[in-house]
Design an enzyme around this catalytic site. Structure first.
Site, mmCIF file in Angstrom:
data_model
loop_
_atom_site.group_PDB
_atom_site.id
_atom_site.type_symbol
_atom_site.label_atom_id
_atom_site.label_comp_id
_atom_site.label_asym_id
_atom_site.label_seq_id
_atom_site.Cartn_x
_atom_site.Cartn_y
_atom_site.Cartn_z
ATOM 1 N N SER A 290 -23.069 -37.251 23.454
ATOM 2 C CA SER A 290 -23.530 -35.939 23.919
ATOM 3 C C SER A 290 -22.928 -35.625 25.279
ATOM 4 O O SER A 290 -22.563 -34.484 25.561
ATOM 5 C CB SER A 290 -25.054 -35.917 23.992
ATOM 6 O OG SER A 290 -25.495 -36.792 24.992
ATOM 7 N N ARG B 154 -20.585 -32.355 25.210
ATOM 8 C CA ARG B 154 -21.095 -31.193 25.928
ATOM 9 C C ARG B 154 -20.008 -30.593 26.815
ATOM 10 O O ARG B 154 -19.728 -29.396 26.779
ATOM 11 C CB ARG B 154 -22.283 -31.598 26.801
ATOM 12 C CG ARG B 154 -22.896 -30.434 27.544
ATOM 13 C CD ARG B 154 -24.074 -30.857 28.372
ATOM 14 N NE ARG B 154 -25.141 -31.395 27.541
ATOM 15 C CZ ARG B 154 -25.483 -32.660 27.455
ATOM 16 N NH1 ARG B 154 -24.830 -33.541 28.190
ATOM 17 N NH2 ARG B 154 -26.445 -33.063 26.680
ATOM 18 N N ASN C 229 -17.975 -27.062 25.865
ATOM 19 C CA ASN C 229 -18.041 -25.927 26.789
ATOM 20 C C ASN C 229 -16.666 -25.518 27.272
ATOM 21 O O ASN C 229 -16.327 -24.337 27.315
ATOM 22 C CB ASN C 229 -18.922 -26.282 27.984
ATOM 23 C CG ASN C 229 -20.373 -25.988 27.709
ATOM 24 O OD1 ASN C 229 -20.779 -24.836 27.724
ATOM 25 N ND2 ASN C 229 -21.136 -27.019 27.427
#
Lengths: 156, 298
Positions: free
Chosen positions: B225, B229, B233
């Protein structure tokens, strides 16, 4: 999107950067910050101490001033007392002196009076003698009667 | 640019392809000329652009901070030192706020992550065609390459290799410290005794397997994660920049509109790149803190 050696490369690079940062970057900066913190704290503490000292000094100076004022008023009081004492002393001295002078003056006056009396007596005696001489020129021997006159003079 | 004979799809694909160095299908070593070749190289290949930019930016970060660190004094700070100290204090308070263990390495690591990731993300704000065009020119005139085959991805955090690499390093460190603090029994105890536990020994024994599965998934999820992440993004942001850049090929009206869009997105993106760098840092601190938590804290 292919996963390849770049992954390992990045991991190694990451470790190297972290190691360098841990070894050469972080400590000096944090130490400088900590040192400045300490310096500021010390400075503030010193300022606080200075303020405290100033307060104490002010208190002490007020106390000293108060004491000095007390002492001064005491001294003035004593001086005034002494002055009045001196005045009193001078007054009594003067009185004594006056009395003494009066006594001597009286003595002198008495002396003068006595002397004047003596002179007067002598002059009166002489006058009496002269008068008597004039009256008794012919009938009375001066010498024989001078003894009586002297007796009279002493009685005066 | 889109004005060339490339189609929009080719343009986007070109932008999303890393410069990959590895063994080509004919056995020689070199740069991949297209996505298929890059894929064929398999694991034994390296993304030159990702490595180049991440190392360059990392070195820049360390150089800048080292410069400030060398001149750091406890006197009134000025200029660079002031700026650096602001960051240092920010990182320090973040670390002190979430990390309860005693480890002098966590704060420098957080600083490295924050600034490095920020700088890497910052590359996203440079107009998408500038650096690839420069790279294409250099490739064409210095190395004699076909400019269409010079792939150049400027933002390392849009390459999952980079974000996974960092997350992997964080993961390894957290495992290392977890072992160091809790010992082997403590570490495996944490993996097998939670979240289900019972006072009955036999029941507890039965719980070991489900516990282990759950905890392992939770453990693996952390680096995944963490890296996905950031990657997601940044990749999305980059993609939008590329799509906006496509508009410049659609006539002057659309071009001007695209210009405004790019400006707006870039301004908004400043927030995202900072936020992502910050999140990466904070999560790293939290993971390190978890590694330091002993069973009694649960």
């Amino acid at each position: 999107m292919n996963i390849n050696l770049t992954l390992i490369g990045q991991t190694i690079t990451f470790f190297l950067f972290v190691w360098f940062c841990y070894k050469f970057v972080w400590p000096p900066l944090v130490n400088a910050l900590a040192e400045r913190k300490k310096e500021i704290a010390d400075g503030l503490a010193a300022a606080e101490r200075g303020k405290h000292k100033q307060k104490l000094a002010e208190k002490r100076s007020a106390k000293v001033l108060h004491e000095a004022k007390g002492q001064a008023s005491e001294i003035i009081g004593r001086a005034e007392k002494r002055a009045s004492e001196i005045v009193e002393e001078a007054k009594s001295d003067a009185k004594l002196e006056g009395e003494r002078l009066l006594i001597t003056a009286r003595g002198e006056i008495d002396q003068e009076v006595n002397r004047a009396k003596d002179q007067l007596r002598q002059q009166v005696a002489a006058l009496v003698v002269a008068g008597a001489e004039q009256i008794l020129k012919r009938e009375i021997d001066a010498e024989a009667h001078s003894q009586v006159i002297d007796e009279l003079v002493t009685q005066l | 640019m889109a004005g060339r004979t490339q189609t929009a799809s080719e343009y986007i694909k070109h932008h999303l392809q890393n410069m990959t160095y590895g063994q080509l299908s004919d056995g020689s070593w070199g740069l991949a000329h297209n996505a298929e070749q890059a894929k064929e190289m398999g694991f034994m290949a390296i993304h030159v652009d990702t490595m180049f930019w991440s190392i360059l930016l990392g070195v820049f970060f360390l150089w800048l901070f080292r410069k400030a660190a060398k001149n750091a004094t406890s006197d009134a700070p000025s200029g660079l030192q002031n700026f650096i100290e602001m960051i240092i204090e920010f990182i320090d308070s973040s670390v002190k706020g979430s990390f309860n263990g005693r480890n002098a390495m966590v704060a420098p690591m957080a600083l490295t992550i924050f600034i490095w990731v920020f700088l890497i993300n910052f590359m996203d704000l440079i107009p998408v065609d500038w650096l690839p065009q420069v790279a294409a020119l250099i490739g064409q005139y210095i190395f004699g390459m076909d400019p269409h085959h010079v792939y150049f991805k400027v933002v390392p955090s849009t390459d999952p290799n980079a974000t996974f690499g960092m997350a992997l390093a964080v993961f390894m460190l957290s495992l290392f410290f977890s072992f160091k603090i809790k010992g082997v029994t403590g570490f495996f105890g944490e993996l097998t005794m939670h979240p289900f536990s019972s006072n009955n020994k036999i029941v507890q024994l039965m719980f070991i397997l489900p516990n282990f599965i759950l905890e392992t998934v939770a453990l693996i999820a952390k680096p995944l994660s963490l890296s996905l992440r950031l990657y997601g993004n940044m990749f999305a942001g980059e993609m939008i920049f590329i799509l906006i850049a496509l508009m410049y090929g659609g006539g002057w009206a659309l071009g001007i509109f695209g210009g405004f869009l790019q400006l707006g997105w870039a301004i908004f993106h400043i927030l995202i790149i900072t936020l992502q760098a910050y999140i990466f840092m904070v999560l790293t601190i939290v993971y390190m803190d978890l590694a330091y938590q002993t069973a009694e804290d649960h």
